[in-house]
Design a protein around this motif. Sequence first.
Motif, PDB file in Angstrom:
ATOM      1  N   ALA A 127       0.223  20.295  13.839  1.00 29.23           N
ATOM      2  CA  ALA A 127       0.694  21.458  13.375  1.00 29.23           C
ATOM      3  C   ALA A 127       2.159  21.981  14.405  1.00 29.23           C
ATOM      4  O   ALA A 127       1.759  21.780  15.976  1.00 29.23           O
ATOM      5  N   LYS A 128       2.053  22.962  14.195  1.00 27.07           N
ATOM      6  CA  LYS A 128       4.182  23.438  14.412  1.00 27.07           C
ATOM      7  C   LYS A 128       4.854  24.626  13.745  1.00 27.07           C
ATOM      8  O   LYS A 128       4.412  24.794  12.832  1.00 27.07           O
ATOM      9  N   MET A 129       5.074  25.656  14.967  1.00 28.33           N
ATOM     10  CA  MET A 129       5.430  27.090  14.404  1.00 28.33           C
ATOM     11  C   MET A 129       6.543  26.307  14.852  1.00 28.33           C
ATOM     12  O   MET A 129       7.375  26.681  16.102  1.00 28.33           O
ATOM     13  N   GLU A 130       7.879  27.319  13.689  1.00 24.94           N
ATOM     14  CA  GLU A 130       9.306  26.797  14.521  1.00 24.94           C
ATOM     15  C   GLU A 130       9.584  27.623  13.666  1.00 24.94           C
ATOM     16  O   GLU A 130       9.554  28.241  12.053  1.00 24.94           O
ATOM     17  N   ASN A 131      10.804  29.051  14.315  1.00 27.12           N
ATOM     18  CA  ASN A 131      11.254  29.802  13.699  1.00 27.12           C
ATOM     19  C   ASN A 131      10.511  30.899  12.658  1.00 27.12           C
ATOM     20  O   ASN A 131      11.133  30.900  11.771  1.00 27.12           O
ATOM     21  N   GLY A 132       8.828  31.323  12.771  1.00 27.56           N
ATOM     22  CA  GLY A 132       8.398  31.232  11.878  1.00 27.56           C
ATOM     23  C   GLY A 132       7.607  30.450  10.328  1.00 27.56           C
ATOM     24  O   GLY A 132       6.959  31.846   9.789  1.00 27.56           O
ATOM     25  N   VAL A 133       7.780  29.839  10.521  1.00 33.08           N
ATOM     26  CA  VAL A 133       7.160  28.960   9.848  1.00 33.08           C
ATOM     27  C   VAL A 133       6.730  28.015  10.555  1.00 33.08           C
ATOM     28  O   VAL A 133       6.661  26.909  11.024  1.00 33.08           O
ATOM     29  N   LEU A 134       4.659  27.706   9.834  1.00 35.83           N
ATOM     30  CA  LEU A 134       3.604  27.078   9.651  1.00 35.83           C
ATOM     31  C   LEU A 134       3.751  26.019   9.155  1.00 35.83           C
ATOM     32  O   LEU A 134       3.886  26.139   7.850  1.00 35.83           O
ATOM     33  N   THR A 135       3.485  24.730   9.597  1.00 35.02           N
ATOM     34  CA  THR A 135       3.786  22.973   9.012  1.00 35.02           C
ATOM     35  C   THR A 135       2.847  22.574  10.006  1.00 35.02           C
ATOM     36  O   THR A 135       2.512  22.502  10.878  1.00 35.02           O
ATOM     37  N   ILE A 136       1.525  22.597   9.014  1.00 32.91           N
ATOM     38  CA  ILE A 136       0.791  21.624   9.311  1.00 32.91           C
ATOM     39  C   ILE A 136       0.721  20.189   7.827  1.00 32.91           C
ATOM     40  O   ILE A 136       0.674  20.127   7.308  1.00 32.91           O
ATOM     41  N   THR A 137       0.505  19.074   9.377  1.00 33.09           N
ATOM     42  CA  THR A 137       0.084  17.148   8.791  1.00 33.09           C
ATOM     43  C   THR A 137      -0.534  17.628   8.549  1.00 33.09           C
ATOM     44  O   THR A 137      -1.153  16.948  10.481  1.00 33.09           O
ATOM     45  N   LEU A 138      -1.727  16.914   7.401  1.00 29.95           N
ATOM     46  CA  LEU A 138      -2.797  16.456   7.852  1.00 29.95           C
ATOM     47  C   LEU A 138      -3.600  14.649   7.044  1.00 29.95           C
ATOM     48  O   LEU A 138      -2.621  14.443   6.190  1.00 29.95           O
ATOM     49  N   PRO A 139      -3.656  14.013   7.822  1.00 32.03           N
ATOM     50  CA  PRO A 139      -3.527  12.254   7.150  1.00 32.03           C
ATOM     51  C   PRO A 139      -4.910  12.315   6.236  1.00 32.03           C
ATOM     52  O   PRO A 139      -5.961  13.134   6.429  1.00 32.03           O
ATOM     53  N   LYS A 140      -4.050  11.613   5.262  1.00 36.70           N
ATOM     54  CA  LYS A 140      -5.283  12.178   4.322  1.00 36.70           C
ATOM     55  C   LYS A 140      -6.702  10.915   3.961  1.00 36.70           C
ATOM     56  O   LYS A 140      -6.405   9.954   5.115  1.00 36.70           O
TER      57      LYS A 140
END
Length: 153
Positions: A127-140
């Motif tokens: 998970a990373k937070m950049e400029n108020g946008v949270l992006t979560i990467t989840l392996p299937k």
Amino acid sequence: MRWPMRRSFSGPARWDPFDEIRRTQERLNQLFEDFMPMEEWGGGKVYTPAIDIKEEDDKLVVTTDLPGINKEDVQINLKEDILEISAKTGKEKETEEEGYLRRERAYTQFYRAVRLPASVKEDGSTAKMENGVLTITLPKMQLGEPAKKIAIE
């Protein structure tokens, strides 16, 4: 024999500018509610941010906007196929003028839980937070992977 039809005509409806303003305000309120809905929760307001889920070959990428939130104030939980994102931040301001002391507090809370469209693994999740946008990467989870075993006591 045909009888002529009688028409009743009461004239054009009167335009009410205040009614038009009220309806415009209701439409604007609905637009804001659709963009960033709020619900009462424990006496305060909790924002329910919109979430985008993108399914790629071997992973899910989840993005959401959390404006004004620091990454230290965000919690991400994965329970089976439910992803929970919560955040709480607060600001306090204290001023003293001419013998008066004033304290003001403002808190913002975000909470969202979504069911994921595929089974995912916790290992390798980022998970990373950049400029108020949270992006979560989840392996299937792959089809051939062994299922988690539960021991019987």
